[in-house]
Each structure stands twice: as structure tokens, then as C-alpha cells.
Scaffold this motif. Structure first.
Motif, PDB file in Angstrom:
ATOM      1  N   LEU A  79      10.801  14.497  -2.318  1.00 52.35           N
ATOM      2  CA  LEU A  79      12.016  13.421  -2.024  1.00 52.35           C
ATOM      3  C   LEU A  79      11.464  12.252  -2.888  1.00 52.35           C
ATOM      4  N   HIS A  80      12.022  11.689  -4.143  1.00 52.33           N
ATOM      5  CA  HIS A  80      11.647  10.818  -5.106  1.00 52.33           C
ATOM      6  C   HIS A  80      12.262   9.634  -5.017  1.00 52.33           C
ATOM      7  N   ASP A  81      11.699   8.646  -4.498  1.00 51.59           N
ATOM      8  CA  ASP A  81      12.385   7.208  -4.077  1.00 51.59           C
ATOM      9  C   ASP A  81      12.627   6.325  -5.221  1.00 51.59           C
ATOM     10  N   ALA A 122       0.816  -1.104  -0.049  1.00 52.15           N
ATOM     11  CA  ALA A 122       0.078  -0.081  -0.066  1.00 52.15           C
ATOM     12  C   ALA A 122       0.848   1.465  -0.293  1.00 52.15           C
ATOM     13  N   GLN A 123       1.879   1.097   0.724  1.00 57.43           N
ATOM     14  CA  GLN A 123       2.915   2.407   1.090  1.00 57.43           C
ATOM     15  C   GLN A 123       3.393   2.735  -0.480  1.00 57.43           C
ATOM     16  N   LYS A 124       3.796   1.583  -1.106  1.00 57.53           N
ATOM     17  CA  LYS A 124       4.635   1.605  -2.298  1.00 57.53           C
ATOM     18  C   LYS A 124       3.527   1.998  -3.366  1.00 57.53           C
ATOM     19  N   ILE A 125       2.427   1.608  -3.444  1.00 60.13           N
ATOM     20  CA  ILE A 125       1.400   1.923  -4.412  1.00 60.13           C
ATOM     21  C   ILE A 125       1.151   3.427  -4.176  1.00 60.13           C
ATOM     22  N   LYS A 126       1.243   3.979  -3.127  1.00 58.62           N
ATOM     23  CA  LYS A 126       0.760   5.266  -2.783  1.00 58.62           C
ATOM     24  C   LYS A 126       1.906   6.089  -3.445  1.00 58.62           C
ATOM     25  N   MET A 127       3.080   5.778  -3.028  1.00 55.22           N
ATOM     26  CA  MET A 127       4.232   6.309  -3.678  1.00 55.22           C
ATOM     27  C   MET A 127       4.326   6.464  -5.223  1.00 55.22           C
ATOM     28  N   ILE A 128       4.256   5.255  -5.702  1.00 56.18           N
ATOM     29  CA  ILE A 128       4.308   5.222  -7.035  1.00 56.18           C
ATOM     30  C   ILE A 128       3.183   6.139  -7.862  1.00 56.18           C
ATOM     31  N   ALA A 129       1.909   6.120  -7.262  1.00 62.35           N
ATOM     32  CA  ALA A 129       1.052   7.052  -8.159  1.00 62.35           C
ATOM     33  C   ALA A 129       1.093   8.501  -7.780  1.00 62.35           C
ATOM     34  N   SER A 130       2.045   8.887  -6.887  1.00 65.12           N
ATOM     35  CA  SER A 130       2.715  10.500  -6.638  1.00 65.12           C
ATOM     36  C   SER A 130       3.967  10.480  -6.889  1.00 65.12           C
ATOM     37  N   HIS A 131       4.421  10.372  -8.122  1.00 64.03           N
ATOM     38  CA  HIS A 131       5.737  10.547  -8.620  1.00 64.03           C
ATOM     39  C   HIS A 131       6.868   9.876  -7.881  1.00 64.03           C
ATOM     40  N   GLY A 132       6.483   8.791  -7.339  1.00 59.80           N
ATOM     41  CA  GLY A 132       7.619   7.994  -6.556  1.00 59.80           C
ATOM     42  C   GLY A 132       8.046   8.810  -5.298  1.00 59.80           C
TER      43      GLY A 132
END
Ligand SMILES: *Cc1c(COP(=O)(O)O)cnc(C)c1O
Length: 378
Positions: A227-229, A211-221
Motif C-alpha cells: 500500500l503506497h500512500d 520519522a514515520q514519513k521519512i521511513k515511508m518515503i525511503a521505502s517506496h512511499g
């Protein structure tokens, strides 16, 4: 008689116009157009509806599928097993990510991916299965999850057409489709069972880390502001759509029941007809009839479609060309597949008007004309 349409989103809107209009005005007054309360409330309510821990809203169903695949950390060349008998989005996102779509044939009764065919296609490169709950019918998730467990692979449910379908396992346990696999993806395209007034989509999962990862990916990483991981994308459900969807979500079960009732009326008229097969109702899934699709035998589908159209009855072929026969997928060995059930269905299916606002006068008119046409062919 009200004019016939494949879907009637306008009549549906007018029944809840007051609520919807107020919700839209509320968003405009708040001027919080991106993110904020409307989006969070809807995500929470949708999570509750599916009985899942996390819902990540996004821009559309295609993005939901793409982001889900990205979150699993697959490598180019990894294989993802899916049906060819689906909307192209399911397949396209895998190809776009340089994964290899591997097509399994569908079950002639459910029209969904056949678990027996899946197992034959498993290789050391297989990383995921993407069952599509086509037309609102649930794929055989119990069997699919057993295969996934056995080979330690992921399951991404394409739930774009089946939101609200309840799947019952053999032990009596019930889960909504989209809440069974590793990740579930849905679409709020206006004609879907839960339709927005524009585009929208959502991703469901019970896995905290994913879920964390999905949220991050949907928002420019993005992990923290600026800060883009990881490499991500920009995929958001806007606040106005979320506010509208939150209201329509309260009506979703009633909408699906209306579809099922309309399907019962069609079934009653067409069942036992020698030239028509009505949609199969599996024991495990609770069909939510995104489409009402007949299979014709010994009848010219084209001629029937023309006849219906001359009588102001729309009909559609979902889908006239399966994915494995699309030029787009030539590079992925598309044409080399032997998928007899998919090809057989592609030549015979026809979908009739199906929505929440169909009345008996309209349905009688449609039924009379379908039967009259078939009679005229004898
Ligand atoms: C509609 C649909 C999608 C894509 O959803 P969009 O919101 O249009 O991007 C994906 N898969 C299936 C099976 C669909 O029906």
C-alpha cells in the motif's frame, strides 16, 4: 615511511579486521541481507550516539538529503537557503525536487553558512535552511536555530562531514551536530569520518511524525505492505554495511580524536605563518576534521600542489568550483549571486592528507615540504 594518501581506510581496517570480518560473516550466515537485525541494531546505536529519537538508515548521504526535503512537504518553487561552498549533493537534491536553492555566503573563519547572510535572504517563500558542517566544523547552529524559530522554517543539517561533532550552546547545553535541526543527514561514504565499505547514509530526527514519513518515503512511499500512500523512492542501507558501521561506530570518538590530534600537529607547524591560515576552531563546535584545510595567501596554490605531488604528497581542492558557478545551476540563477567569501575561499583553500592513521613521520614529511615550498617562493 608508509606511502601518503588523503585517507587510509586500509590501515584503519587492519586494526579491527577480526571484528569486521566476523560481522560480515555473521550477515552472510544469517542471509538477511536487506533490513533485519544488523540494520535495526545499528540504527538504534546511532540514535543513542546522537541522543535522538529516530534514525532512518538509507542508501547514501545524497538520498538522506533528498528524502529529508521530500518529508517536509515543500512545493515546487519553495526556497531553501544553503551555502554554495559545499559538495554539490546538498544543492542538487533541492534542484531535483524543483525547489529553489538560495545561496548564502559563508563565514570566512568557519567556512560554514553565515547566519547574518541567511537572514538577508529570507522571503515569504523560504521554507528551510540547510547548514553544512563543512570539513567537520559545526555551523553556527544557535544563531541558525534562532532565525528558523523566528521565521517558522525548517532546518536540515548536512552532517555528512561532521559526524561526532559536539555543539555547545551558550547556556552550556551540548548536542551532537545532526541532532540540532528539524532533520539531520549523514553519509557513510568510505572516506567520511564514519565510513562504510561501500555506500550508506542516515537521517536523524526527534519528530515522531516526520520519522514515520521519512521511513515511508525511503521505502517506496509504503505505509503497509503493497500500500503506497505517497511517491517515495528506494533507499536502503544494506545489512553488511550496517554490521560494519555498527563496529566502527564504537571507534568513532577515538577516530575523531586521532583526527584532532593530527590537526594539532599541523596547526603547531603552520600557525603564525604569514602565508598560511590554519583551520579556525570555533568555541561552540568541536571540529572533527573530516578535512584539514589551509587557506593560502600570496602563494600559488597550483604550484604548491604540483610540488607536493612531485614529492608523493597528495593534496585536494574542496571544492574547485562552488555550486553557484556550476552550469547545472544556471537555470536557478546561480551565476547571478555575489558571494565574495565563497569565491575568495574557492581560490585559496587546499586540503592536506587527514585521516585516523597518520603517523608523525608522515606528518613531519608533509609539513617540511609545505614549508620548504613556501620558503622557495620568496
Ligand atoms: C559526502 C557528502 C554528501 C553526499 O553523501 P553521499 O553518501 O556521497 O551521497 C552530501 N553532502 C556533503 C557535504 C558531503 O560531504
Amino acid at each position: 615511511m608508509k606511502p601518503l594518501q588523503m585517507v587510509d581506510t586500509k590501515s584503519q581496517y587492519h586494526k579491527i579486521k577480526y571484528e569486521i570480518d566476523n560481522a560480515v560473516i555473521g550477515v552472510m550466515e544469517s542471509s538477511q541481507f536487506i533490513g533485519g537485525k544488523a540494520v535495526n541494531d545499528f540504527a538504534q546505536n546511532l540514535a543513542h550516539y546522537h541522543n535522538v529519537k529516530h534514525v532512518i538508515p538509507c542508501a547514501n548521504g545524497t538520498d538522506a538529503l533528498q528524502i529529508a526535503l521530500m518529508a517536509l512537504g515543500l512545493q515546487p518553487g519553495d526556497e531553501v537557503i544553503m551555502p554554495s561552498f559545499t559538495y554539490i549533493a546538498t544543492v542538487e537534491v533541492a534542484a531535483l525536487l524543483r525547489l529553489k536553492p538560495v545561496f548564502a555566503d559563508v563565514d570566512p573563519k568557519t567556512f560554514c553558512i553565515n547566519p547574518v547572510e541567511i537572514e538577508k535572504l529570507i522571503s515569504s517563500k523560504t521554507k528551510a535552511i540547510v547548514p553544512v558542517h563543512l570539513y567537520g566544523q559545526a555551523a553556527e547552529m544557535e544563531e541558525i536555530m534562532a532565525i528558523a524559530d523566528k521565521y517558522k522554517i525548517f532546518v536540515i543539517e548536512d552532517n555528512a562531514q561532521a559526524i561526532g561533532n559536539v555543539y555547545t550552546f551558550k547556556n552550556g547545553e551540548k548536542k551532537k551536530t545532526g541532532a540540532i535541526g528539524t532533520i539531520g543527514c549523514t553519509s557513510f561514504y568510505p572516506s567520511k569520518n564514519l565510513g562504510a565499505f561501500g555506500d550508506g547514509g542516515a537521517i536523524t530526527t526527534n519528530d515522531d511524525e516526520l520519522a514515520q514519513k521519512i521511513k515511508m518515503i525511503a521505502s517506496h512511499g509504503q505505509s503497509k505492505r503493497y500500500l503506497h500512500d505517497v511517491v517515495g523512492c528506494n533507499s536502503r542501507l544494506d545489512a553488511m554495511q550496517a554490521a560494519i558501521l555498527d563496529i566502527k561506530l564504537k571507534h568513532l570518538d577515538e577516530y575523531n580524536n586521532a583526527r584532532r590530534k593530527a590537526a594539532d600537529v599541523y596547526d603547531e607547524a603552520f600557525k603564525n605563518h604569514p602565508n598560511i591560515s590554519v583551520p579556525y576552531r570555533s568555541e561552540s563546535g568541536r571540529h572533527v576534521f573530516h578535512q584539514y584545510t589551509l587557506t593560502l595567501e600570496g602563494i600559488s596554490r597550483d604550484a604548491m600542489s604540483v610540488y607536493l605531488s612531485e614529492n608523493n604528497i597528495p593534496s585536494m581542492i574542496y571544492y574547485p568550483v562552488p555550486a553557484h558557478r556550476q552550469k547545472m545551476l544556471e537555470a536557478f540563477g546561480g551565476m547571478n549571486y555575489n558571494l565574495p567569501v565563497t569565491d575568495w575561499l574557492t581560490e585559496r583553500v587546499i586540503s592536506l592528507p587527514m585521516h585516523t592513521e597518520l603517523d608523525s613521520e608522515q606528518q613531519n614529511y608533509i609539513i617540511t615540504h609545505v614549508l620548504k615550498f613556501i620558503e622557495s617562493q620568496k
